[in-house]
Every structure is written in structure tokens, then in C-alpha cells.
Write a protein that holds these residues in place. Structure first.
Motif, PDB file in Angstrom:
ATOM      1  N   TRP A  12      39.789  37.184  40.763  1.00  0.00           N
ATOM      2  CA  TRP A  12      38.441  37.454  41.243  1.00  0.00           C
ATOM      3  C   TRP A  12      37.393  36.496  40.687  1.00  0.00           C
ATOM      4  CZ3 TRP A  12      38.035  40.692  45.217  1.00  0.00           C
ATOM      5  CH2 TRP A  12      39.080  41.601  45.433  1.00  0.00           C
ATOM      6  N   ILE A  13      37.604  35.966  39.515  1.00  0.00           N
ATOM      7  CA  ILE A  13      36.631  35.048  38.932  1.00  0.00           C
ATOM      8  C   ILE A  13      37.053  33.595  39.151  1.00  0.00           C
ATOM      9  CG2 ILE A  13      35.381  34.394  36.845  1.00  0.00           C
ATOM     10  CD1 ILE A  13      34.757  37.212  37.880  1.00  0.00           C
ATOM     11  N   TYR A  14      38.293  33.277  38.758  1.00  0.00           N
ATOM     12  CA  TYR A  14      38.769  31.904  38.941  1.00  0.00           C
ATOM     13  C   TYR A  14      39.188  31.622  40.389  1.00  0.00           C
ATOM     14  CZ  TYR A  14      39.178  32.055  33.830  1.00  0.00           C
ATOM     15  OH  TYR A  14      38.927  32.189  32.487  1.00  0.00           O
ATOM     16  N   LEU A  63      43.149  42.619  32.763  1.00  0.00           N
ATOM     17  CA  LEU A  63      41.972  41.779  32.585  1.00  0.00           C
ATOM     18  C   LEU A  63      42.273  40.331  32.987  1.00  0.00           C
ATOM     19  CD1 LEU A  63      40.418  43.051  29.222  1.00  0.00           C
ATOM     20  CD2 LEU A  63      39.368  43.126  31.498  1.00  0.00           C
ATOM     21  N   CYS A  64      43.458  39.857  32.622  1.00  0.00           N
ATOM     22  CA  CYS A  64      43.870  38.505  33.018  1.00  0.00           C
ATOM     23  C   CYS A  64      43.930  38.384  34.537  1.00  0.00           C
ATOM     24  CB  CYS A  64      45.229  38.173  32.420  1.00  0.00           C
ATOM     25  SG  CYS A  64      45.200  37.803  30.665  1.00  0.00           S
ATOM     26  N   LEU A  65      44.551  39.357  35.164  1.00  0.00           N
ATOM     27  CA  LEU A  65      44.665  39.315  36.619  1.00  0.00           C
ATOM     28  C   LEU A  65      43.295  39.364  37.282  1.00  0.00           C
ATOM     29  CD1 LEU A  65      47.765  41.605  37.264  1.00  0.00           C
ATOM     30  CD2 LEU A  65      47.635  39.122  37.425  1.00  0.00           C
TER      31      LEU A  65
END
Length: 574
Positions: free
Chosen positions: A66-68, A59-61
Motif C-alpha cells: 500500500w505504501i511502496y 506491517l511489512c505487507l
């Protein structure tokens, strides 16, 4: 900017950092409740529970990539420390919000890390970007950065004094009495805001009684805590270097996730921050602290329990570093406190088995926590006050002082630098503050350029040069060609005695007397580069050329005077 306005900004930074801490803890708590309800849903979910921290890594990755949209996502405080020590005091804006989601989910799902470094990084970014928005000076921006970091620690631990000490010992390069009031205001504000909203306390308040007769055992614990802190730092550096050999972050997450799944399946108590296990130890519930592990009876197999505690103690740093380097987000605060508590209890158990009586496990647990934390960060005051405020054990201040100081000394002797500075050194960056380099790197040579000069031409005679020397107080004269380029330099001290001996000799020309400098500067060179050039040259003035044309001199004395003025302004930043 007036002092009142700056103090208001420090308080504002504390408020925002406190709110960020509440949001982070809320996300972590929601994820923790979700994981607990999922495991309790069906007996077969016991096999799924160890996979939840691994899911947190992915989830962090996903969020980072992809989001940040970040390829590099610094999760430690090393970058912040470099920014305050040798940088410009800027922390990237995405740190103001990024770790609230990533660390909240990763730790909440059982990741073996703490929330303290992420909130300190978040608070630091809040203060830094506030200063950047208001276009403050570097030192004022660094102060707001430290206020945000200290307020974050104060808010997440409800420990305002510890937050202040953390900012002084870890974040700021040097301590000055002028920064103490702003840091106290920010830390107190952050702690009050967070405590007003989040009333749950992670630690049990204890008031253990220590004895002077047991002082030698406390000193032994200080030595052990320092050695263990050095072991933790070594684990971080070695594992990080090995995992860097896996180029793909996704492959690294898969490899690390598989190892973590097996470890968490065998040792469930290594998941999460570990504060519940510390609280169980403090309450005297060893079975609660070792929940999920094979039942070992302390009465029938006491030394087996010691071996088990030692195994957990050695595994926790490895698991935490593996979780972080595989892609998870979090900090080393929580694991340090966990290891310190278990180290203290381990020493207590061994001494008890050896026949010693009237030992308090709570005393050893509290001292172990403070000792390991102080050693890992090389911050004895932070370890002392954080432990005292967390557990309410202010009665232990004297042994805490001894253990924290001894642990810091031992760890510094073994590892050389704190965890965060060791990470900087492993990256090839400067860990200790370089005041001269940082201050001089901020100014270009053009700022001190002396454009007043009298130029000679290569064919000027000695008589012509003597007339110029008599009319001026210059010690150096450039010799320029017709296109303005530098041919050399003539020194007045060499010209005067020569002229007295050859008063009417017009056969001596400037090109015969000039020296060609071995160092040449440009206006865009920094003063730090100019100092290096002066060190490589015997000249006290150096020529400055722009696009090949001579534009002036840079005097070494002017550089030193300007540096002294900058140091004076730095001490008067408030």
C-alpha cells in the motif's frame, strides 16, 4: 573518471550506508523496546508476545503493498548477486530506503531474522543508484554497489574487515586487487560512522584459549557446521517452494502467522535475531540463553538438555524461513550465527557429558558461528573475520580458518551452491558469472557492422565477377536482387579456381555459384546472439538485413577481437 574521484565516491557510499545502518538499528531498537514494554504492562500480555512478530509480518505487507506499491519485493541478496554477476549492476531505487522500515519493524517486533541482509541490500542499492545517477560505467557501478553492501555489513556489525571480505566473496563475481582499496575505504568509513553514533555492542568480547590437543574436536565441528549449513539451505528452498503454492500473500501471511504464533509461544527464544541468547551462552548462562523454555536441570537430566538444544537448532532455520516467506523482512545472517553458536555449544555439551575435561564453551561457540556462516554463504573469509571482530576472539584465527574452510567444503559438496545462488537457480536464473554472455549481450551487431562490400546481381557473369575479385580483397560477395534483398553469397575462394578453367565462359552466372546462408542477423541482434549464430553455421561472416534489405556483414574475427578488447578494459576498470 579519475581514481581519486572514484575513491571519494566509495567513501561517500560508505558514509551513507553507515547512516542507513544506524537508522535501521534505531528503528529495530525502538520496536524492540515497545514490544518489551507492552509485554511487561500486564501479566496477561504473555499471550500477546508471540503475536507481535506476526504483526510485524502484516506491517511489512501493508508497507510493501500500500505504501511502496510493490507486487514483487525481493528481500534476499540474490537479485544483487545476479546484477553483479550477469546483470547491468543496477539495483531498484526503492531498495535504498524500503528495507530500513520493513526489516526494522519486523525484526524489532521479534521476527526470527537478522538485519544484516537488509542493510547489505540497502547499501548495495545506495552505491548502485549513485553510480547510475552519475552515469558511470558498469564495472564502476558494480564497484560502488559492492562498496555499499560491504559498508552496510561493516556498519551493522562494527566489522570493517568482514564487510570487505563479504563484498569480495559474496557480492563481486571475481576478486581483483584493484577493488581491495576502495572496499576497505568504504567498509572502514561505514563502520566508523555507525560506531560513532551507535555505541551499543550486541556481542560480548571474549578471548578464549584453544588447545592443539582439542584440534580433532574443532575439525568435527567444521564437518557438522558444513552439514548444518546445507540443511539450512535445503530448508530455505523447500519451504519457499511449498509456500509459493499459496497464491495470495495475505493467506500465506495468515497461515504462516498461525504456525509462528504457536512456535513462539512454546519456544520464545526463537524470536528475534537471537544475539542476546548467544551473549548469554558466551557468558556461561545457559538459563539465560534458554529463557522462557521449560526448566531442565543439566545436573539431573543432562541428556534432556542436549535434546532440547538439538530441537532448537533444527527449528531455528524452519522458523526463520517461514517468517521471511510469510511476508516478513530480514536476512539469514542472524539465524546462521544463532545456529552456529548453539551447534558449537551442543557439541561442547555432548563432549563434556562423555567425560572430556578442560573444554572451553566459548571456543566452540565462536567456531560454530564462523563455521555455519561460512558454509551458508560459501564465504570462509567472511565467516572467519566476522566472528573474530564480533567477539574479539582473534586468538582463534587458526581454528577458525580450519573450521570455516572445512564447513565451506562440506556444504559445497552437499548443496552445490551458497544460499543466495541456490535461490537464483531455483528461479531458473544463472547463478555463476557468464563473462562472455554478459559482455557480448551489451553490444549490438550494428556496432561492428561492415558496410563495405561489392554486390553482385543474380545474372552477373563469371567475367564480371572476376573483375570485382581482382579489384578487391573481399572474401565474400553478396548477391542482391533489384529491391536490395539478399539472394545469396558468393565465396571468392570458390570463384578463382573456377574462373581459371573457364576464362571466357559467360554462361556461368552468380545465381549458379551463390550459397544461401542458413543464419541471418539483424542490426539489433546482440553479439551474444551473433556468436550463437556463428556456432550454428560454418561461415566466418554472416549477412545482416534490416527490414529485408541487405546492409552489410558481421565478421566472426571482428567479434572475437572486440571481446578481447572488452576483457582488457574490464581488468583496467580502475
Amino acid at each position: 573518471m579519475s581514481r581519486r574521484v572514484l575513491l571519494f565516491l566509495c567513501a561517500l557510499t560508505g558514509v551513507v550506508a553507515g547512516l542507513a545502518a544506524v537508522l535501521l538499528k534505531s528503528i529495530a531498537h525502538a520496536c524492540r523496546e515497545f514490544a518489551a514494554s507492552l509485554v511487561a504492562w500486564h501479566p496477561g500480555m504473555v499471550w500477546v508476545a508471540p503475536a507481535l512478530p506476526v504483526a510485524g509480518i502484516f506491517l511489512c505487507l501493508f508497507l510493501v503493498r500500500w505504501i511502496y506499491r510493490r507486487k514483487h519485493y525481493d528481500k534476499s541478496l540474490s537479485g544483487v548477486i545476479y546484477s553483479t554477476h550477469n546483470g547491468d549492476g543496477n539495483v531498484p531505487f526503492y531498495h535504498t530506503f524500503g528495507h530500513i522500515l520493513t526489516s526494522g519493524m519486523a525484526v524489532g517486533l521479534g521476527g526470527s531474522a537478522g538485519l544484516e541482509a537488509p542493510i547489505a541490500l540497502t547499501g548495495s542499492a545506495i552505491g548502485s543508484n549513485l553510480g547510475k545517477l552519475l552515469k558511470l560505467k558498469r564495472d564502476q557501478k558494480v564497484l560502488l554497489l559492492a562498496c555499499g553492501g560491504g559498508a552496510g555489513i561493516a556498519a551493522v556489525f562494527a566489522s570493517p574487515v568482514a564487510g570487505t571480505m563479504f563484498a569480495c566473496e559474496v557480492l563481486l563475481p571475481t576478486f581483483s586487487h584493484s577493488v581491495l582499496v576502495p572496499l576497505l575505504i568504504a567498509s572502514a568509513t561505514g563502520s566508523v560512522v555507525a560506531s560513532a553514533i551507535w555505541t551499543t555492542h550486541s556481542f560480548v568480547q571474549v578471548a578464549p584459549v584453544w588447545s592443539y590437543d582439542q584440534l580433532q574436536y574443532y575439525l568435527l565441528l567444521g564437518v557438522l557446521a558444513g552439514g548444518f549449513a546445507a540443511y539450512l539451505i535445503k530448508c530455505s528452498l523447500v519451504l519457499a517452494k511449498r509456500l509459493e503454492k499459496i497464491p495470495s500473500v495475505w493467506k500465506r501471511a495468515v497461515a504462516g502467522g498461525l504456525v509462528l504464533y504457536v512456535v513462539f509461544l512454546l519456544f520464545p527464544c526463537l524470536k528475534g535475531e537471537g544475539y542476546d541468547h548467544i551473549a548469554s551462552l558466551g557468558q556461561g548462562s545457559l538459563t539465560g540463553a534458554l529463557a522462557g523454555l521449560p526448566k531442565v536441570s543439566l545436573e539431573h537430566q543432562p541428556w534432556s538438555m542436549v535434546v532440547l538444544l538439538l530441537l532448537l537448532l533444527l527449528l531455528k532455520p524452519v522458523v526463520s524461513v517461514l517468517f521471511l516467506e510469510s511476508g516478513g523482512d530480514g536476512g539469514i545472517f542472524g539465524p546462521s550465527l544463532f545456529c552456529g553458536a548453539f551447534l558449537g555449544y551442543l557439541l561442547y555439551a555432548i563432549l563434556t557429558l562423555l567425560g572430556l575435561q578442560d573444554l572451553s564453551p566459548q571456543v566452540f561457540i565462536c567456531l560454530g558461528m564462523g563455521g555455519v556462516l561460512a558454509g551458508v554463504m560459501h564465504a570462509p573469509l567472511s565467516g572467519i573475520f566476522l566472528t573474530a571482530e564480533l567477539t574479539g576472539s582473534f586468538s582463534l584465527l587458526i581454528p577458525l580458518m580450519l573450521v570455516a574452510a572445512l564447513s565451506t567444503f562440506v556444504c559445497r559438496s552437499l548443496s552445490g551452491h551458497s544460499l543466495y545462488k541456490s535461490i537464483l537457480i531455483s528461479r531458473g536464473e544463472q547463478a555463476d558469472e557468464q563473462v562472455e554472455l554478459r559482455l557480448l549481450s551489451q553490444i549490438k551487431a550494428a556496432a561492428l557492422l561492415d558496410r563495405n562490400f561489392i554486390a553482385f546481381q543474380p545474372n552477373d557473369t563469371l567475367r564480371t565477377m572476376q573483375q570485382a575479385v581482382v579489384r578487391s580483397a573481399f572474401s565474400v560477395f553478396p548477391v542482391l536482387t533489384e529491391d536490395g534483398s539478399l539472394a545469396g553469397m558468393v565465396m571468392a575462394d570458390e570463384l578463382r579456381p573456377l574462373y581459371q578453367k573457364t576464362l571466357f565462359d559467360d554462361n556461368i552466372l552468380a545465381c549458379d555459384l551463390m550459397h544461401v546462408p542458413n543464419q541471418i542477423l539483424q542490426p539489433e541482434n546482440t553479439l551474444a546472439e551473433a556468436v550463437n549464430a556463428f556456432d550454428s553455421s560454418a561461415w566466418r561472416v554472416l549477412p545482416v538485413l534490416q527490414d529485408g534489405a541487405f546492409v552489410g556483414f558481421l565478421d566472426k574475427g571482428a567479434v572475437l577481437d572486440y571481446y578481447r578488447e572488452m576483457l582488457h578494459d574490464k581488468t583496467e576498470m580502475l
